[in-house]
Scaffold this motif. Structure first.
Motif, PDB file in Angstrom:
ATOM      1  N   PHE A  68      34.122 -11.153  19.350  1.00  0.00           N
ATOM      2  CA  PHE A  68      33.565 -10.725  20.628  1.00  0.00           C
ATOM      3  C   PHE A  68      33.204  -9.247  20.624  1.00  0.00           C
ATOM      4  N   VAL A  69      33.926  -8.434  19.858  1.00  0.00           N
ATOM      5  CA  VAL A  69      33.583  -7.012  19.777  1.00  0.00           C
ATOM      6  C   VAL A  69      32.164  -6.868  19.219  1.00  0.00           C
ATOM      7  N   GLN A  70      31.841  -7.590  18.163  1.00  0.00           N
ATOM      8  CA  GLN A  70      30.498  -7.528  17.599  1.00  0.00           C
ATOM      9  C   GLN A  70      29.472  -8.057  18.597  1.00  0.00           C
ATOM     10  N   LEU A  71      29.774  -9.168  19.245  1.00  0.00           N
ATOM     11  CA  LEU A  71      28.877  -9.752  20.247  1.00  0.00           C
ATOM     12  C   LEU A  71      28.517  -8.710  21.304  1.00  0.00           C
ATOM     13  N   ILE A  72      29.526  -8.029  21.817  1.00  0.00           N
ATOM     14  CA  ILE A  72      29.316  -7.038  22.875  1.00  0.00           C
ATOM     15  C   ILE A  72      28.583  -5.819  22.327  1.00  0.00           C
ATOM     16  N   HIS A  73      29.011  -5.337  21.176  1.00  0.00           N
ATOM     17  CA  HIS A  73      28.374  -4.152  20.592  1.00  0.00           C
ATOM     18  C   HIS A  73      26.902  -4.411  20.290  1.00  0.00           C
ATOM     19  N   LYS A  99      37.075 -21.376  29.992  1.00  0.00           N
ATOM     20  CA  LYS A  99      38.291 -20.577  30.166  1.00  0.00           C
ATOM     21  C   LYS A  99      38.326 -19.401  29.192  1.00  0.00           C
ATOM     22  N   LEU A 100      37.917 -19.646  27.956  1.00  0.00           N
ATOM     23  CA  LEU A 100      37.881 -18.570  26.969  1.00  0.00           C
ATOM     24  C   LEU A 100      36.889 -17.487  27.392  1.00  0.00           C
ATOM     25  N   MET A 101      35.734 -17.880  27.851  1.00  0.00           N
ATOM     26  CA  MET A 101      34.736 -16.901  28.287  1.00  0.00           C
ATOM     27  C   MET A 101      35.238 -16.110  29.483  1.00  0.00           C
ATOM     28  N   SER A 102      36.024 -16.733  30.335  1.00  0.00           N
ATOM     29  CA  SER A 102      36.606 -16.014  31.475  1.00  0.00           C
ATOM     30  C   SER A 102      37.606 -14.960  30.998  1.00  0.00           C
ATOM     31  N   LYS A 103      38.418 -15.320  29.997  1.00  0.00           N
ATOM     32  CA  LYS A 103      39.353 -14.349  29.405  1.00  0.00           C
ATOM     33  C   LYS A 103      38.602 -13.180  28.784  1.00  0.00           C
ATOM     34  N   ALA A 104      37.584 -13.511  27.999  1.00  0.00           N
ATOM     35  CA  ALA A 104      36.796 -12.478  27.331  1.00  0.00           C
ATOM     36  C   ALA A 104      36.052 -11.619  28.354  1.00  0.00           C
ATOM     37  N   HIS A 105      35.645 -12.223  29.465  1.00  0.00           N
ATOM     38  CA  HIS A 105      34.939 -11.484  30.513  1.00  0.00           C
ATOM     39  C   HIS A 105      35.813 -10.382  31.090  1.00  0.00           C
ATOM     40  N   LYS A 106      37.084 -10.680  31.294  1.00  0.00           N
ATOM     41  CA  LYS A 106      38.017  -9.660  31.807  1.00  0.00           C
ATOM     42  C   LYS A 106      38.117  -8.487  30.841  1.00  0.00           C
ATOM     43  N   LEU A 107      38.208  -8.784  29.554  1.00  0.00           N
ATOM     44  CA  LEU A 107      38.275  -7.727  28.548  1.00  0.00           C
ATOM     45  C   LEU A 107      36.957  -6.961  28.472  1.00  0.00           C
ATOM     46  N   TYR A 108      35.866  -7.680  28.593  1.00  0.00           N
ATOM     47  CA  TYR A 108      34.548  -7.051  28.601  1.00  0.00           C
ATOM     48  C   TYR A 108      34.472  -6.032  29.740  1.00  0.00           C
ATOM     49  N   GLY A 109      34.896  -6.419  30.913  1.00  0.00           N
ATOM     50  CA  GLY A 109      34.867  -5.509  32.055  1.00  0.00           C
ATOM     51  C   GLY A 109      35.690  -4.256  31.819  1.00  0.00           C
ATOM     52  N   TYR A 111      36.523  -2.906  28.697  1.00  0.00           N
ATOM     53  CA  TYR A 111      36.200  -2.129  27.502  1.00  0.00           C
ATOM     54  C   TYR A 111      34.711  -2.004  27.175  1.00  0.00           C
ATOM     55  N   ARG A 112      33.864  -2.593  27.965  1.00  0.00           N
ATOM     56  CA  ARG A 112      32.461  -2.710  27.585  1.00  0.00           C
ATOM     57  C   ARG A 112      31.782  -1.375  27.303  1.00  0.00           C
ATOM     58  N   GLU A 113      32.032  -0.373  28.113  1.00  0.00           N
ATOM     59  CA  GLU A 113      31.347   0.906  27.917  1.00  0.00           C
ATOM     60  C   GLU A 113      31.635   1.488  26.546  1.00  0.00           C
ATOM     61  N   GLU A 114      32.887   1.432  26.138  1.00  0.00           N
ATOM     62  CA  GLU A 114      33.257   1.977  24.831  1.00  0.00           C
ATOM     63  C   GLU A 114      32.680   1.139  23.688  1.00  0.00           C
ATOM     64  N   ILE A 115      32.702  -0.168  23.841  1.00  0.00           N
ATOM     65  CA  ILE A 115      32.206  -1.044  22.776  1.00  0.00           C
ATOM     66  C   ILE A 115      30.690  -0.983  22.667  1.00  0.00           C
ATOM     67  N   GLU A 116      30.007  -0.845  23.784  1.00  0.00           N
ATOM     68  CA  GLU A 116      28.543  -0.829  23.788  1.00  0.00           C
ATOM     69  C   GLU A 116      27.956   0.510  23.346  1.00  0.00           C
ATOM     70  N   ALA A 117      28.769   1.550  23.278  1.00  0.00           N
ATOM     71  CA  ALA A 117      28.281   2.880  22.931  1.00  0.00           C
ATOM     72  C   ALA A 117      27.732   2.915  21.499  1.00  0.00           C
ATOM     73  N   GLU A 118      26.714   3.735  21.297  1.00  0.00           N
ATOM     74  CA  GLU A 118      26.153   3.941  19.959  1.00  0.00           C
ATOM     75  C   GLU A 118      27.234   4.537  19.070  1.00  0.00           C
ATOM     76  N   CYS A 119      27.266   4.092  17.824  1.00  0.00           N
ATOM     77  CA  CYS A 119      28.260   4.630  16.899  1.00  0.00           C
ATOM     78  C   CYS A 119      27.836   4.393  15.460  1.00  0.00           C
ATOM     79  N   SER A 120      28.486   5.092  14.563  1.00  0.00           N
ATOM     80  CA  SER A 120      28.211   4.928  13.131  1.00  0.00           C
ATOM     81  C   SER A 120      28.844   3.622  12.653  1.00  0.00           C
ATOM     82  N   ASP A 121      28.520   3.230  11.436  1.00  0.00           N
ATOM     83  CA  ASP A 121      29.123   2.027  10.858  1.00  0.00           C
ATOM     84  C   ASP A 121      30.637   2.153  10.784  1.00  0.00           C
TER      85      ASP A 121
END
Length: 167
Positions: A68-73, A99-109, A111-121
């Motif tokens: 999910f981290v890759q999906l979001i990034h 149910k899994l998507m609901s769990k992941a949605h909470k985490l997305y809410g 951490y999303r800003e940090e995960i979506e930010a531009e970054c190096s490899d």
């Protein structure tokens, strides 16, 4: 609306090969009909079932590859967590995926800003360590992917006219 067409012969061959191939025939036909890219413009040419099927394929590919981290990034968070994707999966009978998507949605809410930010490899690879909270979601998806894909294949088979015209 674009017309999505699947050749009967190709469909029969795919069905004999297995559920992944069966689902793939429809995913490929939908992608071909919209030029291979799911955009706001191309989504307007599809029905909700076709969009959801392409979404499931993206979800499956991304999560199986990098979780999910890759999906979001990679920019798919809004598609999956700000649209009714999970509700569609529930309507298709995939309650556990909902149910899994609901769990992941909470985490997305959270951490999303940090995960979506531009970054190096290197920084990207560090995201997996920093956001280990997604590990359980990743594991659950991987453990259930085969069953969920089979359920998707069954749903398509029972509602084939919503996905393509068989020629």
């Amino acid at each position: 609306m674009v017309e999505v067409r699947v050749e009967d012969n190709a469909l029969r061959q795919a069905a004999e090969q297995g559920m992944d191939e069966f689902v793939g025939v429809f995913v490929d036909a939908i992608n071909d009909a919209i030029g291979g890219e799911l955009t706001a413009e191309s989504m307007a040419q599809l029905n909700s079932d076709q969009i959801s099927l392409l979404g499931y394929q993206i979800l499956r590919d991304e999560v199986m590859d990098g979780g999910f981290v890759q999906l979001i990034h990679n920019g798919y968070g809004p598609f999956f967590f700000r649209n009714p994707f999970a509700k569609v999966m529930r309507a298709w009978g995939l309650r556990d995926l909902y149910k899994l998507m609901s769990k992941a949605h909470k985490l997305y809410g959270k951490y999303r800003e940090e995960i979506e930010a531009e970054c190096s490899d290197e920084e990207f690879m560090a995201l997996f360590e920093r956001f280990g909270a997604f590990d359980d979601c990743d594991d659950e998806f991987v453990e259930n992917e085969e069953e969920w894909t089979q359920m998707i294949a069954n749903y398509i088979d029972e509602h084939i006219e919503r996905f393509a015209t068989i020629v």
